[in-house]
Motif scaffolding. Sequence first.
Motif, short mmCIF file in Angstrom:
data_model
loop_
_atom_site.label_atom_id
_atom_site.label_comp_id
_atom_site.label_asym_id
_atom_site.label_seq_id
_atom_site.Cartn_x
_atom_site.Cartn_y
_atom_site.Cartn_z
N UNK A 313 -10.57 -15.78 -29.49
CA UNK A 313 -11.40 -15.78 -28.29
C UNK A 313 -11.70 -14.34 -27.86
N UNK A 315 -12.18 -11.96 -29.77
CA UNK A 315 -13.08 -11.31 -30.71
C UNK A 315 -12.46 -10.92 -32.03
N UNK A 316 -11.25 -11.44 -32.32
CA UNK A 316 -10.64 -11.14 -33.61
C UNK A 316 -11.35 -11.92 -34.71
N UNK A 317 -11.54 -11.29 -35.86
CA UNK A 317 -12.14 -11.99 -36.99
C UNK A 317 -11.02 -12.65 -37.78
N UNK B 74 -17.77 -14.45 -38.14
CA UNK B 74 -17.65 -13.04 -37.78
C UNK B 74 -18.67 -12.62 -36.73
N UNK B 77 -17.46 -13.91 -33.51
CA UNK B 77 -16.34 -13.10 -33.02
C UNK B 77 -16.86 -11.81 -32.39
N UNK B 78 -17.83 -11.19 -33.04
CA UNK B 78 -18.39 -9.95 -32.49
C UNK B 78 -19.07 -10.19 -31.15
N UNK B 80 -18.55 -12.60 -28.97
CA UNK B 80 -17.51 -12.87 -27.96
C UNK B 80 -16.88 -11.56 -27.51
#
Lengths: 411, 235
Positions: A313, A315-317, B74, B77-78, B80
Amino acid sequence: MDFWQEIFMALSRNKLRTFLTGFAISWGIFILIVLLAAGNGIMNGVSEQFSDKSTNVYMIYSGETSKPFKGHGTNRSIMFTDKDIRLLETEVRNIDQVSPRIYFNGFATFNDKSSRVFMSGVRPVFKDINNVKMMEGRFINELDDKNREKVIVIDESLRDKLFDEGTFPLGQFIFISGIAYKVIGVCENLEYSSGGNDYVPFSTLKNITRQSKYWMLNFIVTGLETKEDNEAFTEYLRTKLAHLHEFDPDDTSAVYIRSRQEEYLQTMKIFNTIQLFIWIIGFAMLISGIVGVSNIMRITVKERTNEIGIRKALGAKSRSILASIVTESLIITTIFGYIGMWLGMIAAEVGGNILAKVQEGKEISLNIVPSIDIRIVLMATALLIVCGVLAGFFPARNAVKIKPIEAMNYR
Amino acid sequence: MIRLEKINKTYFGAQPLHVLKGINLHIKEGEMVSIMGASGSGKSTLLNILGILDNYDSGDYYLNGQLVKNLTENQAADMRNQLIGFIFQSFNLIPFKTAMENVALPLYYQNVNRKKRNQLALEYLERFGLKEWADHYPNELSGGQKQRVSMARALVTHPKVILADEPTGALDSKTSAEVMQILREVHQTGITMIIVTHERGIALRTDKIIHLKDGVIENIEINNPETIDFTQEIK
């Protein structure tokens, strides 16, 4: 740098989890090494026991024919005579001296003490054949045998029965069935023996007992290295004897030929089986170690599902989460695998030293000398590490696949 | 800032559940809105879609002018990480990290270096009056403190949008009022804010209340939050 700091932090803040995972790995490796060391110890003990004796001793025993040959019927008993001794000594290159073994059961007295005695008439080479260890004096020599000297080598137990504490046995005369023998040596007791460990010259006993037929011949054979050599030599011996005694060379019951090499190989076979068994146990231990590690890894990742959700949540990949979990498990398995490996090797070493102390100076049939094959140890450790990492990888991969919201609400 | 066009979402379980039925919604930059609705009305699903934590079946979702559709993991994720700050009912702090480390975590995923990260995190904690608690773990903090840590974490990346899912759900009324006051102050710096709640007292402190019922927007209520004294306890 930051990556490693994150990992180190995660490991050190979760000490119990780290410890439990590590312990499973250390334990698996530890047990495996200790077991293998014990297995090798038994093997070493067996090898040592055999190297103690001359391995190329041959013994031939008389038997009965089972096949008719050249007009002779079956069930003819084949006994050895001086002819056989001469034949083997002169015609077989690999044999130096042949010693028959003839027995005499009598009663020995010295001053007011007496004991039953079971003595063997042997030739000088018998010292090497039976690995007789002298404590005092000497063994029978060529001259004794040639001149039919009335000399005797007694073993410890006969010495203790006939001689008082302060009496020096060498040079004393003991009487056996009316004949006086001069004690020329004292030898150690033999571990496994049905008796007959008091020795007089073969020619002396032969003359006294009027024996000319012997049921057993012993000799040392040189120049045989392999099992095949031994088998070929046995065949050759049988043919020679068949020719002399006129029995069928294929008749294996006419004479029995045994070599200590054969005995050694047979014993090794048994111990190879034992070692295989130890390997199987060790392997099972390794598997259970792997299963244990995998389980802990799986539970650990499950436990961390919430954390994985939160990280996603934020922003970790997936890749970065996966990388840190796999690296964490790699670090744990490597460090603790290494610790377990060292502890196992230390335990084997210390155990070996303790065993050596306990065994020292005692009449123990088998000396256990633990030893470790470092290649196997490294291989097992590597295997456990790889399995630990894979065990962390797969559940982690599943966990990062879950939608972050589900992962966060995971209970 | 946020535009939803005919968003549909169905959960395919044993019984397919059509949760969102063609939602159209426009939230302007700098607005502070709340979403209300009974449980099962689809409000949490809507928030998850807005936060790119969940996907939708049909329609279009524009965030900051970008279409959020068929993103790779990905990319999601970026987005967010850069555009959205989350505040959760259950705080969702990582238990083995200190308050400061929790606040700094989103910056880690922006590859901000450690020193800068911790410095920024401390600044935000100070702003929320938690500087002395920076080295404490979540289980050593009160509910209000935890929520303030999570607010600091949501704001540390300068997001465009704050999404708060029942931010006061686990707090008492006095603490709830404090949290709302902070959110109001944050909003006044120009950040768009969307709060999901079932407490009317909370919703009244936002500019608009979006009432959701059975997967559709029932009506939008315009408030006048300036008339409310934010220092008062929420009734």
